[in-house]
Design an enzyme around this catalytic site. Sequence first.
Site, PDB file in Angstrom:
ATOM      1  CG  HIS A  24      -2.021   1.096   1.230  1.00  0.00           C
ATOM      2  ND1 HIS A  24      -2.912   1.540  -0.036  1.00  0.00           N
ATOM      3  CD2 HIS A  24      -1.568   2.239   2.516  1.00  0.00           C
ATOM      4  CE1 HIS A  24      -2.863   2.287   1.045  1.00  0.00           C
ATOM      5  NE2 HIS A  24      -2.538   3.163   1.916  1.00  0.00           N
ATOM      6  CG  ASP A  76      -0.765   6.686   2.773  1.00  0.00           C
ATOM      7  OD1 ASP A  76      -1.495   5.675   2.166  1.00  0.00           O
ATOM      8  OD2 ASP A  76       0.230   6.100   3.811  1.00  0.00           O
ATOM      9  CG  ASP A  80      -5.123   3.809   5.496  1.00  0.00           C
ATOM     10  OD1 ASP A  80      -5.348   3.110   6.281  1.00  0.00           O
ATOM     11  OD2 ASP A  80      -3.708   4.404   5.046  1.00  0.00           O
ATOM     12  CG  HIS A 139      -6.311   7.398   2.014  1.00  0.00           C
ATOM     13  ND1 HIS A 139      -6.115   6.348   0.613  1.00  0.00           N
ATOM     14  CD2 HIS A 139      -5.441   7.209   2.920  1.00  0.00           C
ATOM     15  CE1 HIS A 139      -5.438   5.434   0.833  1.00  0.00           C
ATOM     16  NE2 HIS A 139      -4.588   6.410   2.117  1.00  0.00           N
TER      17      HIS A 139
END
Length: 1023
Positions: free
Chosen positions: A250, A252, A362, A568
Amino acid sequence: MPYENNRIMLDRAKNMLNRLREEIYEPIGSLNVSAWITQEPVPYEARTSGTLKQLKPGDKWGELWDCAWFHFEGAVPDYANKPLRRAVLLIDVNGELCLVDEAGSPRQGLTNINSEFETALGLPGKRVVELAQPGEDVAGQTIDIWADAGCNDLFGRYRSGTLKEAQIAVCREDVRKLYYDFEVLIELAEQTDEKSARRVRVIQALYEASLKLSVINEATVKAADGKLQPQLSKKGGDPMLTVSAIGHAHIDLAWLWPIRETIRKGARTFSTVLRNMEKYPDYVFGASQPQLYLWMKEYYPKLYEQIKQRVREGRWELQGAMWVEPDTNISGGEALVRQILYGKRFFRQEFGQDIQTLWLPDVFGYSGSLPQLLRKSGIPYMMTQKLSWSVYNTHPHHSFHWEGIDGSRVLTHLPPEDTYNGPAAPRSLSKIEAAYLDKNVSEHALMLFGIGDGGGGPGEEHLERLAREHDLLGLPPVVQEYSLDFFRKLEREQDRFETYRGELYLEKHQGTLTSQARNKRYNRQMEKALRELEFTASLALALGGTSADYPSEPLERIWKETLLYQFHDILPGSSITRVFDESLERYAVLLAETTELLHTAQKRVAELAAADESQTLAFNSLPWQLERTIGRSGEHSTVSLPPMGFTLLTEEHRLDANLLSERTSQLKADPHSLENEHLHVTFGAQGGIVSLVHNQREMIAPGAEANLLTVYHDRGDAWDFPRDYRDTVAGRMELTGSTARIEGVSAILEQHYRFGESTLVQKIVLEAGADTLRFETAADWRESEKMLRASFPVQIRSDQVNCEIQFGYLKRPTTRNNGIEFARDEICAHQYIDLSQPDYGVALLSDSKYGYSAEGQTLDINLLRSPGYPDPVADRAEHEFVYALYPHAGDFVQAQVYRKGYELNTPVSVLERTSDGTQKAAAAQVGETTFSLIQADHPHVMVEAVKKAEDSDHLLFRLYETSGTQATTSVTFARACAEISETDLMEQPIGPDQGGIATVQDAPSVRLTFDPFEIKTLRVQMK
């Protein structure tokens, strides 16, 4: 020996594990290290353009966010060439490093060993570079390696900026293998019931193996291995649960690092994945977010082609149907549609795949509108794990049907390990088996393994563990496979799963509904500006324009960048300062470009309408008629604007002095009150509202005061504020002055406030004939760890508050009767939040705020907050925002509150044209002074978007039902249409057999029936 204590035997094995780790690599030489340091990344071709430093371990090379091109040189010395040894490099620059090939393309990512990470999930560091296979003689081989470095760890932290390690070493392959054997069996023992025979036999084997290793050499390692293999070879029986595992990283797209570093994180992570796929043939990896893939294509084309090859082989899964993994609370409805549209189109165009899973591990809560958006986009599955972060209540399922506000359902799975950073260790599999809430009805669960958030992905340790755990007695069997394959297995069990209805509320991170207010306001402005631009450009096409009149390329580009900033950790406000400095700068550019494109489209509409070159055009993009007074050039015009169209203003619309005076005759304004035909507002000594009478009915609760600007202590971070903030009032903004005036058709009370170092000016505006009270606010906010809120205690009693979300609304409790209601005190709403009785109600509208609370008879709005982490200057800045109060007869559906929300956020657009050119006859082509592109005759049907189709010249019209009831409406277009049909949200035609309408030809209208909150998309070919 049979009587030795199990704890003592296990402790001995753990000590031996540490010894084995130290024995795996044997340094045999050093590398010469040069580094060219720059403040920002430079391409491979300019790698020697920075400041040159010659380095040895312990030497400092940079500060936080510095970049460097490292050059590692040396030669492999002579060493014993044995089958169980191979040459490697050990490199750690206390930062993130990407090795490149001779053309500068990413080859492998390395990460400093010490990094801020939840180490219980594993160490994130990667320091080993392969030079040879076991037994391969590379003595004398020249080492000449370039690498691109960032002086930051995975999470944007500074780790001394010094070179830690740069060595040539020998990997003792037999020791490395034995190390992982020990590690897996130690964890297996710890995860097995204390009284089981399996546990004691594993411990005994580990103990006996440890006894063989007083000296660690080839013979003792082989002897110890012989003690362990019988335990590693024991297989499970018929499984009650099978775990599907897929490697994951993952990433970001911005968080504790800027966007520019994310691009390099992608290269480092993905190149490491590719190298590990060469070593581990069973390794299956997946990654989401087309934006990240696009960056790889643009910046690292060779790496991108390697990714595409692994996708073709079935080793690399394309995950997630959205352009990025966006916040789903704050992003607008049409923006979420575009996230899916652009996301799925990218994967289809680049890889030939139709993505069927929403991948949102997330994000900070899940809108109740999402299931319909997914179903109408061909996405039947959803994966997340964030609900495991809830503070007070445990979500009741890991596998379930999620049903949205319209009744659409998607099959949803939450990996029972409750993480996307799984270590792929025995404890992972044991936790999945123990924690899986639906194991009574399901035999399948998903596990995501690898280092995420800052990237990195799976390392050697993850894959070595999985190789031993595939079918190991004492653990559920695990197989590496695509998550899509897992969902198809889960789907075979779906008849046994429960249904969860409504939003998936995360009992955490409610502060993200307010943090970084300027970003949120820009996002709302961009969503509305893009809607206006697409509508106006579509008007031009409907009036006879050509495809050249529609700005397809800039629209797609601007949309995608806007969608990027909905990631996000950007839109929710939970990134570092630099992220917001850069996004605010880009937002300003994007909004200016969109506005300029809108003006161009409006001018083109005027040309096609053959308007007089000095005439003013007023545009209304809302699907109902508007009565407006427009001020321009010191004059005022009153005009009736048709639905989704425009009006050419003429002399007949102008208000002379007498008419203006008559129009404003009932307006009153003084420092203590405002009044018009419908509202009488009285203000107290501190500036709050002590009385608001709407059509002879008092709306403010007895003895209460509304719109007092209260400041609370807020010692939270960007994600969270204290749940008990109401008990920590820091004070109220002090009214320092107020002035009242009549301006045009508005009564205005301007109030000036101060608190600490902050000032706020609020213009409270009441227009002639209006039933809405506007609070136009400009704040210079300089407080730290404070929160500013405004509350409205009203004389309305209801156990539920109505909150607008994307494509509909949610009812949420105003009571706090239980733990679930208590945990959901702060709630999300878009353009309105409303408290209604059957006969009366009050709505609170906003142009850019999303955080609210509704308890008892009080509506409360979170205006600003200024946490200290991760941005220490968050929201200490100048802000502008508008909110409004709308009292109404009847409940919120009867009062059509949704329209008031749209009107606040979608003002009438006016194009003034002044030219000395030849005059033309007004509206020669249109035939009259007004034009309406589309009309729907049902008051609860909203036209959310009008745009040109992506792959044709058809116009698309997106409509939805707003009130939660069934609605039948006639949709009429400005002229006869060659064809009217229906599409899904991906703009693919759907007929009656798929729930769409039958195609209508040569007709100006079509009749539609909507289920509650249903979205429909019409594809129209106009004549």
